[in-house]
Design an enzyme around this catalytic site. Structure first.
Site, PDB file in Angstrom:
ATOM      1  N   SER A  97     -14.064  55.957 -43.533  1.00 10.94           N
ATOM      2  CA  SER A  97     -14.511  55.621 -42.178  1.00 10.94           C
ATOM      3  C   SER A  97     -15.958  55.999 -41.908  1.00 10.94           C
ATOM      4  O   SER A  97     -16.598  55.437 -41.024  1.00 10.94           O
ATOM      5  CB  SER A  97     -13.600  56.291 -41.158  1.00 10.94           C
ATOM      6  OG  SER A  97     -13.529  57.682 -41.410  1.00 10.94           O
TER       7      SER A  97
ATOM      8  N   LYS B  42     -17.845  53.711 -36.034  1.00 11.73           N
ATOM      9  CA  LYS B  42     -17.958  53.823 -34.573  1.00 11.73           C
ATOM     10  C   LYS B  42     -18.806  52.705 -33.958  1.00 11.73           C
ATOM     11  O   LYS B  42     -18.572  52.293 -32.824  1.00 11.73           O
ATOM     12  CB  LYS B  42     -18.544  55.182 -34.202  1.00 11.73           C
ATOM     13  CG  LYS B  42     -17.652  56.370 -34.550  1.00 11.73           C
ATOM     14  CD  LYS B  42     -16.429  56.425 -33.655  1.00 11.73           C
ATOM     15  CE  LYS B  42     -15.602  57.682 -33.892  1.00 11.73           C
ATOM     16  NZ  LYS B  42     -14.326  57.654 -33.148  1.00 11.73           N
TER      17      LYS B  42
ATOM     18  N   GLU C 266     -18.484  60.366 -24.530  1.00 12.94           N
ATOM     19  CA  GLU C 266     -18.212  61.721 -24.983  1.00 12.94           C
ATOM     20  C   GLU C 266     -18.389  61.728 -26.493  1.00 12.94           C
ATOM     21  O   GLU C 266     -18.285  60.689 -27.139  1.00 12.94           O
ATOM     22  CB  GLU C 266     -16.771  62.118 -24.640  1.00 12.94           C
ATOM     23  CG  GLU C 266     -15.710  61.649 -25.652  1.00 12.94           C
ATOM     24  CD  GLU C 266     -15.501  60.145 -25.701  1.00 12.94           C
ATOM     25  OE1 GLU C 266     -15.817  59.488 -24.694  1.00 12.94           O
ATOM     26  OE2 GLU C 266     -15.041  59.629 -26.738  1.00 12.94           O
TER      27      GLU C 266
END
Lengths: 420, 276
Positions: free
Chosen positions: A379, A90, A112
């Protein structure tokens, strides 16, 4: 294929900008800033420097030797996004978007978050640049992910619980959009996935494409050829599009997107928008959605909060329809098994999201055999999930105490493989 | 009479009376179909010139807490697009001259089937559609298909709309234009932005159709202040609040009727000249 989206932000029939008029000028401004930044060598240099010295890039492409041997000799290479700062891919996107926000003169950041990974990555990037940051999070997720809430607060962000609707990620996104509509002149909204109105799906894919660019060069260096398949989990789809983007034009490389089958695709408790959804409009773009026959958005379910979303990025919808994307799913149980399996076999505790990709990769490795070559996107790391995993395993053992001993001795993924 | 003609006549009549049109909103199916029908008719009895009936959606990104809660109540009661069309048809029979605009989000309409929805809306006597998540660039197909059924697709303009976007909306406008008074979601507000009169004047100069102003108008005094600046004033959340307050259906309808009548009286006595 890599020329998508078109000028209207469309990927075939998908994508677009289905947002209130108030936001359209802000999206125009963002698109212009992003396109200018892409051509600006100083922007690129600053982002590269941050990715290297702050986020810890490049991440390694490591060989899963014991997993490969256990699966019959297939070479399995793991793209280690779990080693990024903040523990997941991220950060690649939030650093890029915070730089863009600064370029546009925005003075406040909102985001969010579901599990809290994107929220933590946003709070981290905002802290690095001294920007105030508000993170919207469903009230249910605030309860479930108390540790990540505290991490965001430590990083100076304000976490705003959202009590509307299902009190999860989709409602957090609704509320972030409402906040943005209200404060659009001085606020930048950092969407964490390849979803939302144009230009977000393309822009987030571009910021995440560093994963695929590195992985493609690394696999050529390590193995001397392109892989048979690249496997990634798909919630909204940012890690998947990030790693797939470099391989889109390599026709011999299967792109395998693994969605959350939750309690099973035949139940209503899953997060498989591509496999089981219908096209519709949510959060600013047209894509596959989990919805009722009346067009109300259905609640998704997954053991992994990051895959607990009823929509999916529009480019993935396009890639599904075009046949370029290979669809797969993994249930909660398969993901839980795969998490334990990778931990014991390779010494890596993956995030529950990434464990879905691992579950599918083990099946594929077995099918490919000794000539096979796989790249799997890990990830994120599983530290955020250990408490939930502990509870899920305890609940499972309480439900089936007599099978406990037998299960312990077997490789869980193999049992699943046999069941098919 | 097509929907677009009914809308034109209504604004003409208001203009002839030297006043702005009063536009009120109720959520279809809140708390049930019959209840929302009663509230819509109470608005007409109170003097509303044009009715907006909401189609509930699970994820209403342009709405504040009041209308979100109304949508949740309507969905909990099992409200569908077909149900809202039945409410519209009943209101049309009871109030033949009052234009009806359905307001909602794109997805339930797509799920219902766009052509089936437009045909059903035309049969029910619906005159216009207002879809906050469908800006002009995404709306060209639907706009043409709605027009083929005599239904106007109403576009929204916001304080952030650039001059180029305002011109595009004016070029595509049908029925009327909806000017959003604030950067924000629907819901009652005490203060409206200082630049609003100047923006409204500019949009009205450019627009070939009437311009109504909404979002945030909650009191008679605000409606009165805005009336001279626009061709119509929309009051939504403040009506929904009264329709949802405790009490029998008759008591709630009476409360809505009194509130709408008060708005109407306030707007009927313009502070300055009636028109410009």
């Amino acid at each position: 294929m890599s020329t998508f989206p078109d000028a209207r932000g469309r990927y075939g029939d998908y994508g677009g900008r289905f947002v209130p008029e108030t936001l359209v000028p802000a999206l125009d401004e963002l698109e212009a800033a992003w396109k200018a930044a892409r051509l600006d060598p100083s922007f690129r240099a600053e982002l590269d420097e941050l990715l290297r010295r702050f986020a810890g890039r490049p991440t390694p492409l490591g060989e899963a030797r014991r997993l490969g041997a256990d699966a019959g000799g297939c070479r399995v290479l793991l793209k280690r996004e779990d080693l990024c700062h903040t523990g997941a891919h991220k950060i690649n996107n939030t650093l890029g978007q915070v730089l863009l926000a600064r370029r546009m003169g925005k003075r406040r950041i909102i985001a969010e978050t579901g599990a809290g990974q994107h929220g933590v990555a946003t709070a981290t990037a905002a802290a690095l640049f001294g920007l105030p940051c508000d993170v919207f999070m469903g009230a249910l997720d605030v309860e479930r992910q108390a540790l990540n809430v505290f991490r965001m607060q430590l990083l100076g962000a304000r976490v705003i619980p959202v009590t509307a609707g299902s009190r999860t990620l989709k409602d957090a996104m609704n509320e972030a959009i409402r906040d943005w509509v209200t404060h659009v002149r001085d606020t930048h909204y950092i969407i964490g996935s390849v979803a939302g109105p144009h230009p977000y799906p393309a822009m987030v894919r571009d910021f995440q494409s560093v994963i695929g660019d590195e992985a493609r060069a690394q696999v050529l260096e390590v193995a001397g050829r392109l892989p048979d398949a690249v496997v990634a989990c798909v919630g909204g789809g940012s890690n998947a599009m990030g790693i797939f983007s470099a391989f889109l034009d390599d026709a011999g490389v299967a792109l395998v997107g693994v969605e959350a089958a939750g309690l099973g695709l035949s139940t209503s408790h899953h997060g498989a928008a591509l496999a089981r959804g219908r096209p519709g409009v949510l959060h600013g773009s047209r894509s596959y959605l989990l919805q009722t026959p009346d067009g109300q958005i259905a609640e998704a379910h997954s053991i992994s909060a990051g895959l607990d979303y009823p929509g999916v990025g529009p480019e993935l919808a396009y890639l599904k329809d075009s046949g370029r994307l290979t669809l797969a799913t993994a249930t909660d149980r398969e993901a839980l098994d795969a998490l334990q399996y990778l931990a014991r076999t390779e010494g890596i505790i993956p995030a529950l999201e990434s464990a879905h990709a691992v579950a599918e990769a083990v099946k594929r490795a077995r099918a490919l055999g000794p000539e096979g070559l796989l790249v799997v996107n890990i990830s994120g790391r599983g530290d955020k999930d250990v408490e939930q995993v502990r509870r899920a395993l305890a609940a499972r053992e309480a439900a089936a105490p007599r099978r406990k001993a037998a299960r312990k001795r077997r490789a869980p993924a193999r049992r699943d493989g046999r069941g098919r | 009479m097509t929907g677009i003609e009914r809308i034109e006549r209504t604004f003409e009549a208001c203009r002839a009376g030297g006043r702005a049109a009063l536009v009120t909103y109720v959520m279809g199916g809140d708390p049930d179909l019959a209840g929302s029908q009663a509230m819509a008719l109470a608005c007409v009895e109170g003097g509303a010139d044009l009715l907006e009936i909401g189609i509930p959606f699970s994820d209403p990104i342009a709405d504040g807490p009041t209308i979100q809660a109304a949508a949740e109540r309507a969905l909990a009661a099992g409200t569908t697009v077909a149900g809202v069309l039945r409410v519209a048809a009943a209101v049309r029979r009871a109030a033949p001259g009052v234009p009806i605009a359905l307001m909602g989000y794109v997805n339930p309409i797509l799920a219902h089937g766009e052509e089936r929805f437009l045909a059903g809306a035309a049969r029910a006597g619906v005159d216009a559609l207002i879809l906050p998540d469908l800006p002009p660039e995404e709306a060209q197909g639907l706009r043409a298909r709605a027009l083929a059924h005599g239904i106007a697709l109403v576009f929204l303009l916001a304080p952030t709309s650039t001059p180029a976007r305002r011109r595009a909306a004016c070029d595509a406008a049908g029925g009327f234009l909806y000017f959003v008074s604030v950067t924000g979601v629907t819901g009652a507000r005490r203060d409206l932005p200082a630049e609003l009169p100047a923006l409204l004047a500019e949009v009205r100069r450019e627009s070939p159709v009437p311009v109504v102003v909404g979002f945030g108008v909650s009191e008679a005094a605000q409606a009165r202040a805005l009336a001279p600046l626009a061709d119509g004033v929309v009051v939504g959340s403040a009506v929904v609040q009264r329709a949802a307050a405790p009490g029998t259906r008759a008591a709630r309808a009476a409360r809505v009727r009194r509130f709408v009548a008060k708005l109407r009286r306030a707007m009927g006595r313009p502070m300055g000249a009636g028109g410009d």
